[in-house]
Design a protein around this motif. Structure first.
Motif, PDB file in Angstrom:
ATOM      1  N   LYS A 160       0.828  -1.207   0.000  1.00  0.00           N
ATOM      2  CA  LYS A 160       0.000   0.000   0.000  1.00  0.00           C
ATOM      3  C   LYS A 160       0.865   1.260   0.000  1.00  0.00           C
ATOM      4  O   LYS A 160       0.527   2.277  -0.603  1.00  0.00           O
ATOM      5  CB  LYS A 160      -0.930  -0.013   1.213  1.00  0.00           C
ATOM      6  CG  LYS A 160      -2.058   1.015   1.168  1.00  0.00           C
ATOM      7  CD  LYS A 160      -3.016   0.791   2.310  1.00  0.00           C
ATOM      8  CE  LYS A 160      -4.098   1.855   2.365  1.00  0.00           C
ATOM      9  NZ  LYS A 160      -4.998   1.825   1.210  1.00  0.00           N
ATOM     10  N   ALA A 161       2.002   1.191   0.702  1.00  0.00           N
ATOM     11  CA  ALA A 161       2.923   2.336   0.774  1.00  0.00           C
ATOM     12  C   ALA A 161       3.885   2.392  -0.412  1.00  0.00           C
ATOM     13  O   ALA A 161       4.714   3.304  -0.498  1.00  0.00           O
ATOM     14  CB  ALA A 161       3.727   2.263   2.067  1.00  0.00           C
ATOM     15  N   LYS A 162       3.781   1.405  -1.319  1.00  0.00           N
ATOM     16  CA  LYS A 162       4.652   1.311  -2.490  1.00  0.00           C
ATOM     17  C   LYS A 162       6.130   1.254  -2.081  1.00  0.00           C
ATOM     18  O   LYS A 162       6.982   1.924  -2.656  1.00  0.00           O
ATOM     19  CB  LYS A 162       4.389   2.463  -3.462  1.00  0.00           C
ATOM     20  CG  LYS A 162       2.985   2.418  -4.072  1.00  0.00           C
ATOM     21  CD  LYS A 162       2.761   3.530  -5.072  1.00  0.00           C
ATOM     22  CE  LYS A 162       1.486   3.321  -5.874  1.00  0.00           C
ATOM     23  NZ  LYS A 162       0.287   3.091  -5.041  1.00  0.00           N
ATOM     24  N   LYS A 163       6.394   0.456  -1.065  1.00  0.00           N
ATOM     25  CA  LYS A 163       7.770   0.227  -0.618  1.00  0.00           C
ATOM     26  C   LYS A 163       8.130  -1.237  -0.808  1.00  0.00           C
ATOM     27  O   LYS A 163       7.266  -2.116  -0.737  1.00  0.00           O
ATOM     28  CB  LYS A 163       7.931   0.591   0.862  1.00  0.00           C
ATOM     29  CG  LYS A 163       7.893   2.087   1.154  1.00  0.00           C
ATOM     30  CD  LYS A 163       8.199   2.359   2.613  1.00  0.00           C
ATOM     31  CE  LYS A 163       8.158   3.845   2.940  1.00  0.00           C
ATOM     32  NZ  LYS A 163       9.287   4.584   2.363  1.00  0.00           N
ATOM     33  N   THR A 164       9.408  -1.500  -1.042  1.00  0.00           N
ATOM     34  CA  THR A 164       9.860  -2.878  -1.061  1.00  0.00           C
ATOM     35  C   THR A 164       9.831  -3.421   0.366  1.00  0.00           C
ATOM     36  O   THR A 164       9.732  -2.653   1.337  1.00  0.00           O
ATOM     37  CB  THR A 164      11.289  -2.984  -1.604  1.00  0.00           C
ATOM     38  OG1 THR A 164      12.187  -2.341  -0.681  1.00  0.00           O
ATOM     39  CG2 THR A 164      11.412  -2.339  -2.982  1.00  0.00           C
ATOM     40  N   VAL A 165       9.957  -4.735   0.487  1.00  0.00           N
ATOM     41  CA  VAL A 165       9.996  -5.334   1.818  1.00  0.00           C
ATOM     42  C   VAL A 165      11.167  -4.771   2.621  1.00  0.00           C
ATOM     43  O   VAL A 165      11.016  -4.420   3.803  1.00  0.00           O
ATOM     44  CB  VAL A 165      10.097  -6.874   1.704  1.00  0.00           C
ATOM     45  CG1 VAL A 165      10.441  -7.504   3.052  1.00  0.00           C
ATOM     46  CG2 VAL A 165       8.797  -7.454   1.169  1.00  0.00           C
ATOM     47  N   ARG A 166      12.316  -4.650   1.997  1.00  0.00           N
ATOM     48  CA  ARG A 166      13.492  -4.125   2.707  1.00  0.00           C
ATOM     49  C   ARG A 166      13.261  -2.681   3.144  1.00  0.00           C
ATOM     50  O   ARG A 166      13.555  -2.313   4.282  1.00  0.00           O
ATOM     51  CB  ARG A 166      14.735  -4.224   1.827  1.00  0.00           C
ATOM     52  CG  ARG A 166      16.020  -3.752   2.512  1.00  0.00           C
ATOM     53  CD  ARG A 166      17.234  -4.088   1.670  1.00  0.00           C
ATOM     54  NE  ARG A 166      17.446  -5.528   1.604  1.00  0.00           N
ATOM     55  CZ  ARG A 166      18.168  -6.208   2.479  1.00  0.00           C
ATOM     56  NH1 ARG A 166      18.753  -5.587   3.496  1.00  0.00           N
ATOM     57  NH2 ARG A 166      18.313  -7.501   2.348  1.00  0.00           N
ATOM     58  N   GLU A 167      12.742  -1.858   2.244  1.00  0.00           N
ATOM     59  CA  GLU A 167      12.490  -0.447   2.583  1.00  0.00           C
ATOM     60  C   GLU A 167      11.483  -0.341   3.726  1.00  0.00           C
ATOM     61  O   GLU A 167      11.667   0.466   4.650  1.00  0.00           O
ATOM     62  CB  GLU A 167      11.956   0.304   1.355  1.00  0.00           C
ATOM     63  CG  GLU A 167      12.992   0.518   0.264  1.00  0.00           C
ATOM     64  CD  GLU A 167      12.375   1.005  -1.038  1.00  0.00           C
ATOM     65  OE1 GLU A 167      13.128   1.469  -1.903  1.00  0.00           O
ATOM     66  OE2 GLU A 167      11.124   0.885  -1.211  1.00  0.00           O
ATOM     67  N   GLY A 168      10.426  -1.134   3.654  1.00  0.00           N
ATOM     68  CA  GLY A 168       9.405  -1.073   4.694  1.00  0.00           C
ATOM     69  C   GLY A 168       9.933  -1.513   6.045  1.00  0.00           C
ATOM     70  O   GLY A 168       9.653  -0.874   7.071  1.00  0.00           O
ATOM     71  N   LEU A 169      10.687  -2.619   6.064  1.00  0.00           N
ATOM     72  CA  LEU A 169      11.242  -3.097   7.334  1.00  0.00           C
ATOM     73  C   LEU A 169      12.264  -2.123   7.898  1.00  0.00           C
ATOM     74  O   LEU A 169      12.311  -1.897   9.115  1.00  0.00           O
ATOM     75  CB  LEU A 169      11.864  -4.479   7.139  1.00  0.00           C
ATOM     76  CG  LEU A 169      10.887  -5.657   7.066  1.00  0.00           C
ATOM     77  CD1 LEU A 169      11.613  -6.930   6.649  1.00  0.00           C
ATOM     78  CD2 LEU A 169      10.176  -5.867   8.404  1.00  0.00           C
ATOM     79  N   GLU A 170      13.086  -1.533   7.043  1.00  0.00           N
ATOM     80  CA  GLU A 170      14.054  -0.542   7.518  1.00  0.00           C
ATOM     81  C   GLU A 170      13.337   0.650   8.148  1.00  0.00           C
ATOM     82  O   GLU A 170      13.772   1.179   9.186  1.00  0.00           O
ATOM     83  CB  GLU A 170      14.945  -0.073   6.360  1.00  0.00           C
ATOM     84  CG  GLU A 170      15.973  -1.107   5.934  1.00  0.00           C
ATOM     85  CD  GLU A 170      16.768  -0.680   4.703  1.00  0.00           C
ATOM     86  OE1 GLU A 170      17.887  -1.192   4.527  1.00  0.00           O
ATOM     87  OE2 GLU A 170      16.247   0.146   3.917  1.00  0.00           O
ATOM     88  N   TYR A 171      12.233   1.066   7.533  1.00  0.00           N
ATOM     89  CA  TYR A 171      11.463   2.201   8.052  1.00  0.00           C
ATOM     90  C   TYR A 171      10.872   1.881   9.424  1.00  0.00           C
ATOM     91  O   TYR A 171      10.960   2.687  10.364  1.00  0.00           O
ATOM     92  CB  TYR A 171      10.356   2.525   7.048  1.00  0.00           C
ATOM     93  CG  TYR A 171       9.558   3.763   7.380  1.00  0.00           C
ATOM     94  CD1 TYR A 171      10.141   5.033   7.344  1.00  0.00           C
ATOM     95  CD2 TYR A 171       8.214   3.671   7.723  1.00  0.00           C
ATOM     96  CE1 TYR A 171       9.405   6.167   7.638  1.00  0.00           C
ATOM     97  CE2 TYR A 171       7.462   4.796   8.019  1.00  0.00           C
ATOM     98  CZ  TYR A 171       8.074   6.043   7.971  1.00  0.00           C
ATOM     99  OH  TYR A 171       7.341   7.166   8.273  1.00  0.00           O
ATOM    100  N   LEU A 172      10.287   0.697   9.566  1.00  0.00           N
ATOM    101  CA  LEU A 172       9.699   0.321  10.856  1.00  0.00           C
ATOM    102  C   LEU A 172      10.773   0.067  11.907  1.00  0.00           C
ATOM    103  O   LEU A 172      10.591   0.403  13.085  1.00  0.00           O
ATOM    104  CB  LEU A 172       8.813  -0.911  10.684  1.00  0.00           C
ATOM    105  CG  LEU A 172       7.524  -0.708   9.888  1.00  0.00           C
ATOM    106  CD1 LEU A 172       6.785  -2.029   9.722  1.00  0.00           C
ATOM    107  CD2 LEU A 172       6.604   0.320  10.553  1.00  0.00           C
ATOM    108  N   LYS A 173      11.891  -0.487  11.495  1.00  0.00           N
ATOM    109  CA  LYS A 173      12.984  -0.718  12.437  1.00  0.00           C
ATOM    110  C   LYS A 173      13.503   0.608  12.983  1.00  0.00           C
ATOM    111  O   LYS A 173      13.752   0.759  14.188  1.00  0.00           O
ATOM    112  CB  LYS A 173      14.113  -1.490  11.757  1.00  0.00           C
ATOM    113  CG  LYS A 173      15.258  -1.869  12.698  1.00  0.00           C
ATOM    114  CD  LYS A 173      16.356  -2.636  11.972  1.00  0.00           C
ATOM    115  CE  LYS A 173      17.478  -2.983  12.954  1.00  0.00           C
ATOM    116  NZ  LYS A 173      18.636  -3.614  12.268  1.00  0.00           N
ATOM    117  N   GLU A 174      13.640   1.578  12.119  1.00  0.00           N
ATOM    118  CA  GLU A 174      14.083   2.909  12.555  1.00  0.00           C
ATOM    119  C   GLU A 174      13.077   3.533  13.519  1.00  0.00           C
ATOM    120  O   GLU A 174      13.435   4.260  14.447  1.00  0.00           O
ATOM    121  CB  GLU A 174      14.277   3.812  11.335  1.00  0.00           C
ATOM    122  CG  GLU A 174      14.859   5.173  11.655  1.00  0.00           C
ATOM    123  CD  GLU A 174      15.075   6.021  10.411  1.00  0.00           C
ATOM    124  OE1 GLU A 174      15.230   7.245  10.556  1.00  0.00           O
ATOM    125  OE2 GLU A 174      15.076   5.466   9.289  1.00  0.00           O
TER     126      GLU A 174
END
Length: 384
Positions: A160-174
């Motif tokens: 939905k956010a048009k992010k890759t899995v890596r990008e999304g996980l990095e964002y939530l991890k941060e």
């Protein structure tokens, strides 16, 4: 009965027992043979041997609570008794950020170490919504470990956010996410998944999300929903894929077999498995998943007495205090309709099974060993 003295008339079972005793990995064919021919006493003895080789008598638990943001969901898994379709969300609950922070603040003066965040897939509870929740929790209580979001929730958020899995996980991890639960795995086999949960992330997508989390330094758990329409070979296939990923990354902490419950869902016609089959499942999982450090019995799903019994069948973790903060299994007909145990109750439950209770953090750091603790000390810990 010890593994060395276990009488075995079946030469194939004897071969498997010899491999276990010698610390060798069993094959898929041998795992399937255990399901088809291994008695409860046989697989239990092997699993208990492995469990005691890895952990002795230690049984882990933690002090945790759950936040379930919503049970409204865009998906329609046939086995689910918990969610309400988003189209009928007037029957569901939806918590605001402030309501969820109220749950966190409720534990301000209690020594809980983990918050577990999981729920339905709600289109308005998007990536940014949950990132803001994580930031608020970390700002309020930095030492609280945040374990959150199944691969099903994450897959929807990221797409939905048009992010890759890596990008999304990095964002939530941060934002503060530290580890992932194992939910949403169900059964990886496409022919079974198509019948029970066709519209959500598939098995390969689940594995990709967990592998990416491992590559980012996040530890995760793994589950398998058993006892519905799957066959023994589907269970082995599922565990094989987990074992192969664990060989690559070493990022899984624990494996949690989850028993299918048939109350108030679209699969109510499917009978539930017996307690004997449940214990065989735990035991064979412990034997097959040689590279998983831990096997957990989720006591709100099994019931506390059955979870206690599982400690003789390969299980070395029975989850946490929970404090009546989850409805996922109670709504499906589990024995525990209001799941909550004090530290004292958990410690006593483990001691009654002649095991040694150890309080852990989410990543299995030891917080307190209750093996030698007096009754007074345990009672004080429960009050804190």
């Amino acid at each position: 009965m010890s593994i060395q003295t276990l009488p075995v008339a079946d030469s194939q079972l004897q071969k498997i027992a010899d491999k276990v005793y010698n610390g060798q990995r069993i094959s898929d064919e041998e795992g399937l043979y255990l399901f088809e021919h291994g008695s409860l006493a046989f697989v239990g003895a092997l699993a208990n041997y492995i469990r005691e080789q890895k952990h002795g008598n230690i049984t882990y638990f933690n002090r945790n609570f759950h936040i379930e943001p919503t049970n409204a969901c865009v998906y329609s898994c046939h086995f689910c008794s918990y969610s309400r379709l988003y189209a009928h969300r007037d029957e569901a609950w939806e918590l605001s950020l402030e309501q969820m922070m109220d749950i966190v603040r409720k534990y301000d003066n209690e020594p809980v170490t983990e918050v577990h965040i999981v729920g339905g897939v709600h289109p308005k509870m998007n990536l940014e919504f949950f990132a803001e929740l994580l930031r608020k929790i970390k700002a309020h209580r930095p030492d609280l470990h945040i374990k959150g979001f199944t691969a099903v929730e994450l897959d929807y958020m990221f797409r939905k956010a048009k992010k890759t899995v890596r990008e999304g996980l990095e964002y939530l991890k941060e934002a503060g996410l530290e580890s992932l639960p194992g939910g949403g795995a169900e059964i990886f086999a496409p022919e079974i998944r198509k019948q029970i949960c066709a519209d959500k992330v598939d098995g390969q997508g689940w594995l990709h999300i967990h592998q990416t989390a491992h590559e980012l330094g996040m530890q995760t758990n793994a589950t398998m929903l058993f006892g519905h329409i799957e066959k023994f070979e589907h269970r082995i296939d599922h565990m094989r894929q987990l074992r192969e990923l664990q060989d690559k990354t070493g990022g899984f902490n624990t494996f949690i077999p989850l028993k299918f419950r048939n109350k108030d869902n679209d699969m109510s016609h499917v009978p539930e498995t017996s307690l004997i089959e449940d214990m065989r499942m735990y035991a064979i999982a412990r034997i097959y998943l040689d590279n998983f450090p831990h096997v957990k019995a989720y006591w709100p799903m099994l019931g506390r007495q059955n979870a206690q019994l599982s400690l003789s069948f390969g299980v070395n973790d029975i989850d946490g205090t929970i404090d009546d903060t989850t409805k996922i299994y109670s709504m499906a007909g589990a024995e525990e309709q209001n799941p909550s145990m004090t530290t004292e109750e958990l410690v006593n439950l483990i001691k009654q099974a002649k095991r040694r209770p150890v309080e852990r953090g989410t990543l299995y750091n030891i917080i307190k060993d209750y093996g030698e603790a007096s009754a007074v000390e345990v009672n004080i810990a429960s009050l804190n």
